[in-house]
Motif scaffolding. Structure first.
Motif, mmCIF file in Angstrom:
data_model
loop_
_atom_site.group_PDB
_atom_site.id
_atom_site.type_symbol
_atom_site.label_atom_id
_atom_site.label_comp_id
_atom_site.label_asym_id
_atom_site.label_seq_id
_atom_site.Cartn_x
_atom_site.Cartn_y
_atom_site.Cartn_z
ATOM 1 N N SER A 166 0.923 -1.157 0.046
ATOM 2 C CA SER A 166 -0.030 -0.076 0.172
ATOM 3 C C SER A 166 0.814 1.150 -0.059
ATOM 4 O O SER A 166 2.101 1.363 0.308
ATOM 5 N N GLU A 167 0.267 2.243 -0.193
ATOM 6 C CA GLU A 167 1.039 3.544 -0.373
ATOM 7 C C GLU A 167 1.427 4.146 1.131
ATOM 8 O O GLU A 167 2.456 4.671 1.317
ATOM 9 N N LYS A 168 0.564 3.704 1.950
ATOM 10 C CA LYS A 168 0.821 4.023 3.465
ATOM 11 C C LYS A 168 2.143 3.341 3.931
ATOM 12 O O LYS A 168 2.869 3.754 4.501
ATOM 13 N N ALA A 169 2.138 2.023 3.341
ATOM 14 C CA ALA A 169 3.284 1.121 3.810
ATOM 15 C C ALA A 169 4.416 1.661 3.082
ATOM 16 O O ALA A 169 5.789 1.770 3.802
ATOM 17 N N VAL A 170 4.342 2.344 2.130
ATOM 18 C CA VAL A 170 5.752 2.800 1.409
ATOM 19 C C VAL A 170 6.002 4.217 2.130
ATOM 20 O O VAL A 170 7.403 4.215 2.523
ATOM 21 N N GLU A 171 5.055 4.839 2.711
ATOM 22 C CA GLU A 171 5.351 6.101 3.355
ATOM 23 C C GLU A 171 6.293 5.705 4.868
ATOM 24 O O GLU A 171 7.010 6.168 5.319
ATOM 25 N N THR A 172 5.505 4.683 5.507
ATOM 26 C CA THR A 172 5.892 4.223 6.588
ATOM 27 C C THR A 172 7.396 3.684 6.689
ATOM 28 O O THR A 172 8.396 3.995 7.354
ATOM 29 N N ARG A 173 7.774 2.892 5.497
ATOM 30 C CA ARG A 173 8.935 2.259 5.393
ATOM 31 C C ARG A 173 9.975 3.453 5.120
ATOM 32 O O ARG A 173 11.181 3.162 5.235
ATOM 33 N N LEU A 174 9.677 4.287 4.118
ATOM 34 C CA LEU A 174 10.469 5.333 3.652
ATOM 35 C C LEU A 174 10.998 6.101 4.928
ATOM 36 O O LEU A 174 12.272 6.576 5.197
ATOM 37 N N TYR A 175 10.231 6.506 5.825
ATOM 38 C CA TYR A 175 10.309 7.096 7.052
ATOM 39 C C TYR A 175 11.258 6.172 7.964
ATOM 40 O O TYR A 175 12.303 6.731 8.383
ATOM 41 N N ARG A 176 11.202 4.818 8.166
ATOM 42 C CA ARG A 176 11.924 3.933 8.623
ATOM 43 C C ARG A 176 13.256 3.881 8.279
ATOM 44 O O ARG A 176 14.430 4.043 9.010
ATOM 45 N N ALA A 177 13.174 3.842 6.957
ATOM 46 C CA ALA A 177 14.659 3.885 6.171
ATOM 47 C C ALA A 177 15.480 4.923 6.347
ATOM 48 O O ALA A 177 16.666 4.762 6.923
ATOM 49 N N ARG A 178 15.002 5.918 6.336
ATOM 50 C CA ARG A 178 15.699 7.363 6.357
ATOM 51 C C ARG A 178 16.239 7.430 7.801
ATOM 52 O O ARG A 178 17.311 7.658 8.072
ATOM 53 N N ASN A 179 15.299 7.068 8.944
ATOM 54 C CA ASN A 179 15.986 7.063 10.075
ATOM 55 C C ASN A 179 17.025 6.273 10.463
ATOM 56 O O ASN A 179 18.125 6.449 11.071
ATOM 57 N N LYS A 180 16.934 4.799 9.857
ATOM 58 C CA LYS A 180 17.953 3.758 10.073
ATOM 59 C C LYS A 180 19.230 4.316 9.401
ATOM 60 O O LYS A 180 20.222 4.153 9.961
ATOM 61 N N LEU A 181 19.027 4.906 8.100
ATOM 62 C CA LEU A 181 19.997 5.191 7.339
ATOM 63 C C LEU A 181 20.803 6.391 8.328
ATOM 64 O O LEU A 181 22.013 6.379 8.301
ATOM 65 N N ALA A 182 20.364 7.250 8.627
ATOM 66 C CA ALA A 182 20.615 8.467 9.376
ATOM 67 C C ALA A 182 21.647 7.814 10.685
ATOM 68 O O ALA A 182 22.591 8.162 10.819
ATOM 69 N N GLU A 183 20.750 6.905 11.253
ATOM 70 C CA GLU A 183 21.539 6.472 12.421
ATOM 71 C C GLU A 183 22.882 5.760 12.049
ATOM 72 O O GLU A 183 23.854 5.704 12.797
ATOM 73 N N GLY A 184 22.713 4.787 10.940
ATOM 74 C CA GLY A 184 23.887 3.953 10.607
ATOM 75 C C GLY A 184 24.826 5.090 10.173
ATOM 76 O O GLY A 184 26.218 4.828 10.552
ATOM 77 N N LEU A 185 24.729 6.175 9.416
ATOM 78 C CA LEU A 185 25.712 7.057 9.015
ATOM 79 C C LEU A 185 26.189 7.763 10.267
ATOM 80 O O LEU A 185 27.397 7.893 10.354
ATOM 81 N N ARG A 186 25.514 8.084 11.342
ATOM 82 C CA ARG A 186 25.990 8.849 12.540
ATOM 83 C C ARG A 186 27.050 7.769 13.192
ATOM 84 O O ARG A 186 28.247 8.122 13.541
#
Length: 193
Positions: A166-186
């Motif tokens: 679903s589009e909502k799942a895309v939105e949720t996963r994108l939010y989580r992916a960005r947070n995990k990526l930022a955490e990993g880069l930090r």
């Protein structure tokens, strides 16, 4: 490049290719190879592996071209194939890694990854490699969304269609992916200091 083919839609090119016109395959590949490569590179973090996946994607797509629905965008269809090829690659890699670790240590050096560490690289190349590695280390469901939405720039609806969610799942996963990526880069930046 054939000028008449350049004016054809993707659906027309697919029909011409199926009718035996080899140059239509070339035009489809020319139009979509960079996008497929970016999807693969975003998934695996390695340009050489991404090239292999890109080739596999086009081979699979051209083999299955008769199943392509010309009323739908070709780029979404081939992006779905690319994502599936990336998932196949990740599964094969996990199996290889399992067997690599199962070998005696003296034999493991023959299969060890000899790529340079980020510290051996310089300037922006090291940072880019770090970013690609961080993206590649994300869980598959988050990586799929991040690569499609951020690197490929597909819409939320298109990403949902490619991934079958679903589009909502895309939105949720994108939010989580960005947070995990930022955490990993930090975390990675702190490790390199």
């Amino acid at each position: 490049m054939n000028a008449s083919l350049a004016r054809c839609s993707d659906a027309e090119l697919a029909a011409l290719a199926l009718a035996g016109q080899q140059s239509a395959y070339g035009e489809l590949m020319r139009r979509h190879r960079e996008a497929v490569f970016r999807v693969a590179r975003g998934h695996v973090g390695d340009a050489t592996e991404a090239l292999d996946i890109t080739q596999e994607t086009f081979i699979s797509a051209f083999t299955a071209l008769a199943r392509y629905d010309g009323t739908r965008p070709f780029r979404l269809w081939i992006a779905r194939i690319a994502v599936n090829k990336c998932r196949d690659w990740a599964r094969r890699r996990a199996v290889r890694r399992f067997f690599t670790f199962a070998r005696p240590i003296e034999e493991a050096t023959a299969v060890a990854d000899n790529l340079p560490t980020p510290e051996e690289a310089v300037g922006s190349q090291a940072e880019l490699a770090h970013i690609h590695a961080a993206i590649a280390s994300l869980p598959g469901n988050l990586k799929d969304v991040l690569v499609l939405r951020t690197l490929e720039g597909v819409s939320q609806a298109e990403a949902a269609q490619i991934l079958g969610i679903s589009e909502k799942a895309v939105e949720t996963r994108l939010y989580r992916a960005r947070n995990k990526l930022a955490e990993g880069l930090r975390d990675g930046a702190a490790d390199r200091v």
